[in-house]
Design a protein around this motif. Structure first.
Motif, PDB file in Angstrom:
ATOM      1  N   ASN A  35     106.148  -7.192   1.751  1.00 54.32           N
ATOM      2  CA  ASN A  35     106.975  -7.483   2.929  1.00 54.32           C
ATOM      3  C   ASN A  35     108.314  -8.093   2.541  1.00 54.32           C
ATOM      4  O   ASN A  35     108.851  -8.938   3.255  1.00 54.32           O
ATOM      5  N   GLN A  36     108.883  -7.652   1.438  1.00 50.96           N
ATOM      6  CA  GLN A  36     110.122  -8.247   0.941  1.00 50.96           C
ATOM      7  C   GLN A  36     111.266  -8.155   1.940  1.00 50.96           C
ATOM      8  O   GLN A  36     112.130  -9.028   1.962  1.00 50.96           O
ATOM      9  N   ASP A  37     111.266  -7.125   2.772  1.00 51.31           N
ATOM     10  CA  ASP A  37     112.347  -6.982   3.741  1.00 51.31           C
ATOM     11  C   ASP A  37     112.270  -8.036   4.841  1.00 51.31           C
ATOM     12  O   ASP A  37     113.247  -8.279   5.539  1.00 51.31           O
ATOM     13  N   LYS A  38     111.126  -8.704   4.996  1.00 48.25           N
ATOM     14  CA  LYS A  38     110.948  -9.726   6.033  1.00 48.25           C
ATOM     15  C   LYS A  38     111.011 -11.151   5.477  1.00 48.25           C
ATOM     16  O   LYS A  38     110.945 -12.103   6.233  1.00 48.25           O
ATOM     17  N   VAL A  39     111.116 -11.284   4.154  1.00 46.70           N
ATOM     18  CA  VAL A  39     111.128 -12.599   3.513  1.00 46.70           C
ATOM     19  C   VAL A  39     112.540 -12.884   3.027  1.00 46.70           C
ATOM     20  O   VAL A  39     113.151 -12.057   2.367  1.00 46.70           O
ATOM     21  N   VAL A  41     114.787 -15.476   0.774  1.00 48.07           N
ATOM     22  CA  VAL A  41     114.800 -16.542  -0.225  1.00 48.07           C
ATOM     23  C   VAL A  41     116.253 -16.900  -0.479  1.00 48.07           C
ATOM     24  O   VAL A  41     117.063 -16.031  -0.793  1.00 48.07           O
ATOM     25  N   ILE A  42     116.577 -18.160  -0.335  1.00 46.91           N
ATOM     26  CA  ILE A  42     117.947 -18.616  -0.513  1.00 46.91           C
ATOM     27  C   ILE A  42     118.301 -18.576  -1.999  1.00 46.91           C
ATOM     28  O   ILE A  42     117.685 -19.251  -2.816  1.00 46.91           O
ATOM     29  N   GLY A  43     119.279 -17.761  -2.345  1.00 52.24           N
ATOM     30  CA  GLY A  43     119.772 -17.698  -3.715  1.00 52.24           C
ATOM     31  C   GLY A  43     118.831 -17.047  -4.712  1.00 52.24           C
ATOM     32  O   GLY A  43     118.990 -17.227  -5.906  1.00 52.24           O
ATOM     33  N   ALA A  44     117.825 -16.309  -4.263  1.00 50.16           N
ATOM     34  CA  ALA A  44     116.896 -15.675  -5.193  1.00 50.16           C
ATOM     35  C   ALA A  44     116.278 -14.444  -4.551  1.00 50.16           C
ATOM     36  O   ALA A  44     116.428 -14.200  -3.356  1.00 50.16           O
ATOM     37  N   ASP A  45     115.583 -13.701  -5.363  1.00 49.63           N
ATOM     38  CA  ASP A  45     114.880 -12.506  -4.917  1.00 49.63           C
ATOM     39  C   ASP A  45     113.439 -12.888  -4.570  1.00 49.63           C
ATOM     40  O   ASP A  45     112.788 -13.575  -5.358  1.00 49.63           O
ATOM     41  N   PRO A  46     112.918 -12.468  -3.417  1.00 48.54           N
ATOM     42  CA  PRO A  46     111.537 -12.816  -3.053  1.00 48.54           C
ATOM     43  C   PRO A  46     110.516 -12.367  -4.089  1.00 48.54           C
ATOM     44  O   PRO A  46     109.473 -12.990  -4.257  1.00 48.54           O
ATOM     45  N   SER A  47     110.829 -11.295  -4.807  1.00 51.69           N
ATOM     46  CA  SER A  47     109.868 -10.801  -5.792  1.00 51.69           C
ATOM     47  C   SER A  47     109.675 -11.797  -6.945  1.00 51.69           C
ATOM     48  O   SER A  47     108.606 -11.832  -7.553  1.00 51.69           O
ATOM     49  N   ILE A  94     111.445 -25.251  -0.197  1.00 56.44           N
ATOM     50  CA  ILE A  94     112.880 -25.522  -0.109  1.00 56.44           C
ATOM     51  C   ILE A  94     113.696 -24.241   0.023  1.00 56.44           C
ATOM     52  O   ILE A  94     114.681 -24.199   0.760  1.00 56.44           O
ATOM     53  N   THR A  95     113.282 -23.171  -0.669  1.00 56.62           N
ATOM     54  CA  THR A  95     114.154 -21.999  -0.775  1.00 56.62           C
ATOM     55  C   THR A  95     113.807 -20.837   0.153  1.00 56.62           C
ATOM     56  O   THR A  95     114.671 -19.993   0.395  1.00 56.62           O
ATOM     57  N   ILE A  96     112.592 -20.756   0.656  1.00 56.68           N
ATOM     58  CA  ILE A  96     112.216 -19.628   1.509  1.00 56.68           C
ATOM     59  C   ILE A  96     112.328 -20.051   2.964  1.00 56.68           C
ATOM     60  O   ILE A  96     111.666 -20.994   3.405  1.00 56.68           O
ATOM     61  N   ASP A  97     113.180 -19.345   3.708  1.00 61.97           N
ATOM     62  CA  ASP A  97     113.470 -19.711   5.100  1.00 61.97           C
ATOM     63  C   ASP A  97     112.260 -19.668   6.014  1.00 61.97           C
ATOM     64  O   ASP A  97     112.003 -20.591   6.762  1.00 61.97           O
ATOM     65  N   ASN A  98     111.513 -18.596   6.005  1.00 62.08           N
ATOM     66  CA  ASN A  98     110.425 -18.434   6.968  1.00 62.08           C
ATOM     67  C   ASN A  98     109.045 -18.603   6.333  1.00 62.08           C
ATOM     68  O   ASN A  98     108.105 -17.918   6.693  1.00 62.08           O
ATOM     69  N   ILE A  99     108.925 -19.537   5.410  1.00 60.59           N
ATOM     70  CA  ILE A  99     107.648 -19.775   4.738  1.00 60.59           C
ATOM     71  C   ILE A  99     106.678 -20.480   5.691  1.00 60.59           C
ATOM     72  O   ILE A  99     107.100 -21.232   6.568  1.00 60.59           O
ATOM     73  N   PRO A 102     102.317 -24.821   6.894  1.00 60.04           N
ATOM     74  CA  PRO A 102     100.914 -25.250   6.739  1.00 60.04           C
ATOM     75  C   PRO A 102     100.256 -24.677   5.478  1.00 60.04           C
ATOM     76  O   PRO A 102      99.501 -25.373   4.805  1.00 60.04           O
ATOM     77  N   GLN A 103     100.558 -23.434   5.145  1.00 59.00           N
ATOM     78  CA  GLN A 103      99.977 -22.829   3.949  1.00 59.00           C
ATOM     79  C   GLN A 103     100.436 -23.562   2.696  1.00 59.00           C
ATOM     80  O   GLN A 103      99.637 -23.852   1.805  1.00 59.00           O
ATOM     81  N   VAL A 104     101.720 -23.872   2.621  1.00 59.41           N
ATOM     82  CA  VAL A 104     102.251 -24.577   1.458  1.00 59.41           C
ATOM     83  C   VAL A 104     101.670 -25.990   1.385  1.00 59.41           C
ATOM     84  O   VAL A 104     101.291 -26.466   0.310  1.00 59.41           O
ATOM     85  N   ALA A 105     101.561 -26.658   2.522  1.00 55.11           N
ATOM     86  CA  ALA A 105     101.008 -28.015   2.546  1.00 55.11           C
ATOM     87  C   ALA A 105      99.552 -28.021   2.088  1.00 55.11           C
ATOM     88  O   ALA A 105      99.146 -28.875   1.288  1.00 55.11           O
ATOM     89  N   VAL A 106      98.770 -27.069   2.547  1.00 56.43           N
ATOM     90  CA  VAL A 106      97.357 -26.976   2.125  1.00 56.43           C
ATOM     91  C   VAL A 106      97.278 -26.693   0.628  1.00 56.43           C
ATOM     92  O   VAL A 106      96.442 -27.264  -0.075  1.00 56.43           O
ATOM     93  N   SER A 107      98.147 -25.850   0.134  1.00 55.14           N
ATOM     94  CA  SER A 107      98.173 -25.531  -1.289  1.00 55.14           C
ATOM     95  C   SER A 107      98.442 -26.784  -2.125  1.00 55.14           C
ATOM     96  O   SER A 107      97.775 -27.026  -3.136  1.00 55.14           O
ATOM     97  N   ILE A 108      99.396 -27.587  -1.693  1.00 51.41           N
ATOM     98  CA  ILE A 108      99.712 -28.830  -2.407  1.00 51.41           C
ATOM     99  C   ILE A 108      98.549 -29.804  -2.333  1.00 51.41           C
ATOM    100  O   ILE A 108      98.178 -30.432  -3.336  1.00 51.41           O
ATOM    101  N   ILE A 109      97.922 -29.928  -1.172  1.00 49.17           N
ATOM    102  CA  ILE A 109      96.777 -30.835  -1.010  1.00 49.17           C
ATOM    103  C   ILE A 109      95.620 -30.393  -1.896  1.00 49.17           C
ATOM    104  O   ILE A 109      94.971 -31.223  -2.556  1.00 49.17           O
ATOM    105  N   PHE A 110      95.327 -29.089  -1.942  1.00 53.04           N
ATOM    106  CA  PHE A 110      94.260 -28.592  -2.817  1.00 53.04           C
ATOM    107  C   PHE A 110      94.556 -28.908  -4.282  1.00 53.04           C
ATOM    108  O   PHE A 110      93.667 -29.311  -5.025  1.00 53.04           O
TER     109      PHE A 110
END
Length: 129
Positions: A35-39, A41-47, A94-99, A102-110
């Motif tokens: 889904n790269q066309d929908k993601v 990333v500020i200053g980078a490539d989503p891939s 920080i860099t992905i606009d529409n991330i 909750p998923q990132v927060a759970v990942s950090i907590i795990f």
């Protein structure tokens, strides 16, 4: 007779969490690649983020397989991998606009949970054995 301390439940639970984490990283990376066309990333490539996530996921799966053997090196690598995972999640936050926050927060907590469970006294005894 082995002098190794019995594997504590916390280590078994970490192996389970590592598998969840690995699968989540791999699936998340694949979803971003598809889904790269929908993601955005500020200053980078989503891939770049997607491939890093997939590679870390595969590496975590390999560590999960090896962790139950009780190697101190594997324990160190798991903790190091969790620290890298936290850094990657913070970078994405920080860099992905529409991330998905909750998923990132759970990942950090795990990741923090895995580090904590591998740092208990009983776990240390098991890995010393």
């Amino acid at each position: 007779m082995s002098s190794r301390a019995p594997r504590p439940g916390s280590v078994t639970f970490v192996v389970f969490l590592m598998w969840l984490f690995a699968l989540g990283s791999i699936i998340g990376g694949v979803l971003i690649l598809s889904n790269q066309d929908k993601v955005v990333v500020i200053g980078a490539d989503p891939s770049t983020y997607a491939w890093a996530s997939i590679i870390i996921g595969v590496f975590m799966a390999l560590l999960a397989i090896s962790l139950s053997l009780g190697s101190r090196l594997i324990r160190f690598l798991v903790i190091l991998t969790m620290l890298v995972r936290i850094a990657l999640d913070v970078y994405a936050w920080i860099t992905i606009d529409n991330i998905s926050v909750p998923q990132v927060a759970v990942s950090i907590i795990f990741a923090l949970l895995v580090i904590g469970l591998l740092s208990t006294r009983r776990a240390a005894e098991f890995f010393r054995g």
